[in-house]
Design an enzyme around this catalytic site. Sequence first.
Site, PDB file in Angstrom:
ATOM      1  N   GLU A 132       0.889  -1.172   0.000  1.00  0.00           N
ATOM      2  CA  GLU A 132       0.000   0.000   0.000  1.00  0.00           C
ATOM      3  C   GLU A 132       0.926   1.220   0.000  1.00  0.00           C
ATOM      4  O   GLU A 132       1.002   1.929  -0.998  1.00  0.00           O
ATOM      5  CB  GLU A 132      -0.902  -0.028   1.242  1.00  0.00           C
TER       6      GLU A 132
ATOM      7  N   ASP B 199     -12.317  -0.428   2.006  1.00  0.00           N
ATOM      8  CA  ASP B 199     -11.324  -0.227   3.071  1.00  0.00           C
ATOM      9  C   ASP B 199     -11.958   0.372   4.332  1.00  0.00           C
ATOM     10  O   ASP B 199     -12.300  -0.373   5.240  1.00  0.00           O
ATOM     11  CB  ASP B 199     -10.165   0.654   2.554  1.00  0.00           C
TER      12      ASP B 199
HETATM   13  N1  HPA Z   1      -3.989   0.091   5.838  1.00  0.00           N
HETATM   14  C1  HPA Z   1      -3.459  -0.312   6.978  1.00  0.00           C
HETATM   15  N2  HPA Z   1      -4.157  -0.384   8.110  1.00  0.00           N
HETATM   16  C2  HPA Z   1      -5.444  -0.058   8.082  1.00  0.00           C
HETATM   17  C3  HPA Z   1      -6.047   0.364   6.924  1.00  0.00           C
HETATM   18  C4  HPA Z   1      -5.281   0.425   5.738  1.00  0.00           C
HETATM   19  O1  HPA Z   1      -5.732   0.791   4.636  1.00  0.00           O
HETATM   20  N3  HPA Z   1      -7.335   0.627   7.247  1.00  0.00           N
HETATM   21  C5  HPA Z   1      -7.493   0.337   8.550  1.00  0.00           C
HETATM   22  N4  HPA Z   1      -6.354  -0.072   9.070  1.00  0.00           N
HETATM   23 ZN    ZN Z   2      -7.150  -1.906   4.738  1.00  0.00          ZN
END
Ligand code: HPA
Ligand code: ZN
Length: 335
Positions: free
Chosen positions: A199, A277
Amino acid sequence: MDMNQFIQNIPKAELHLHIEGTLEPETLFRLAKRNGIRIKFNSVEELRQAYQFNNLQSFLDIYYEGAGVLQNESDFYELTWEYLLKAKEQNVRHVEIFFDPQTHTARGIAFETVIDGIYSALADGSRDLNISFCLIMCFLRHLPESEAMKTLVQALDFKEKIMGVGLDSSETGHPPSKFMGVFEKAREEGFRIVAHAGEEGPPEYIWEALQGLKAQRIDHGVRALEDTALINELKRRQIPLTVCPLSNIKLCVFKNMRDHSFKTLFDQGLCVTVNSDDPAYFGGYVVENYLALQDAFQLTRNDIAQLAINSFNAAFISQDKKEKFIDQIKKFMAE
Ligand code: HPA
Ligand code: ZN
């Protein structure tokens, strides 16, 4: 039927959804008041104003603070039920929901309170809304592996309610390799394995999730594009990526939706899925995520159908169930 309705009506699954991230400002205020918890915002509008992030950490700081209003089993139930009503409206037929037990146990809330509230809403949703479900427990990667291990041991008492384990929270500086031991134990206990990787973190973290944790799905994975060998591996094994477009824009992973790696990943034949998400924080549920991609990349109806098919193929459900859902998509396309 216009594109909007088409996206709304097509049967789909959602596979990357943090239940704590569905806490809408109105619900947050309601629960804060009910539970006598002080929050540093004076109104729903002021809170919404604060939802401007420049990276993952700036979001997580607010997200963990918001989760502090969740105290009782009924709070977790209501949170989950409100999400399911939204999912129903958007014709989501199957959900795989993440929860972060450590966010709550660290505040003195019992593991049982959390899981019982979420699970009973999901069970009611399955019966009354016809939405099937799985629960996935995530470990917070900014905490030590020993804490994750304690959480896994607590979860063993609720094993029949938990399908899999995942890894979330602050990615940079917390590679999957930090959690090899706890994921090995989770696999021995029969849990399915997913992990957030790529990410904000580099492609190496995706390799570690695949090889070190033996992840069966990668959450986000949008930085895979930087590594051709990795792309080939993800394609060859058809490892699903649970992409969350609005999240990536809100957290500045990509500047504009047109810069998002989604289209290249999808065109290369990877098993890409679309998800929301933390919809209360990122400005949209799953339909809004499909729409944002459709708008940026002029997706066709066949593209949308392929993404919906991918969402069921990538789900932790039986082959038989996958085929039934995919048949519904085919019928919908033929209407
Ligand atoms: N990434 C990492 N941790 C998280 C996310 C995310 O998109 N959403 C909630 N906790
Ligand atoms: Zn997430």
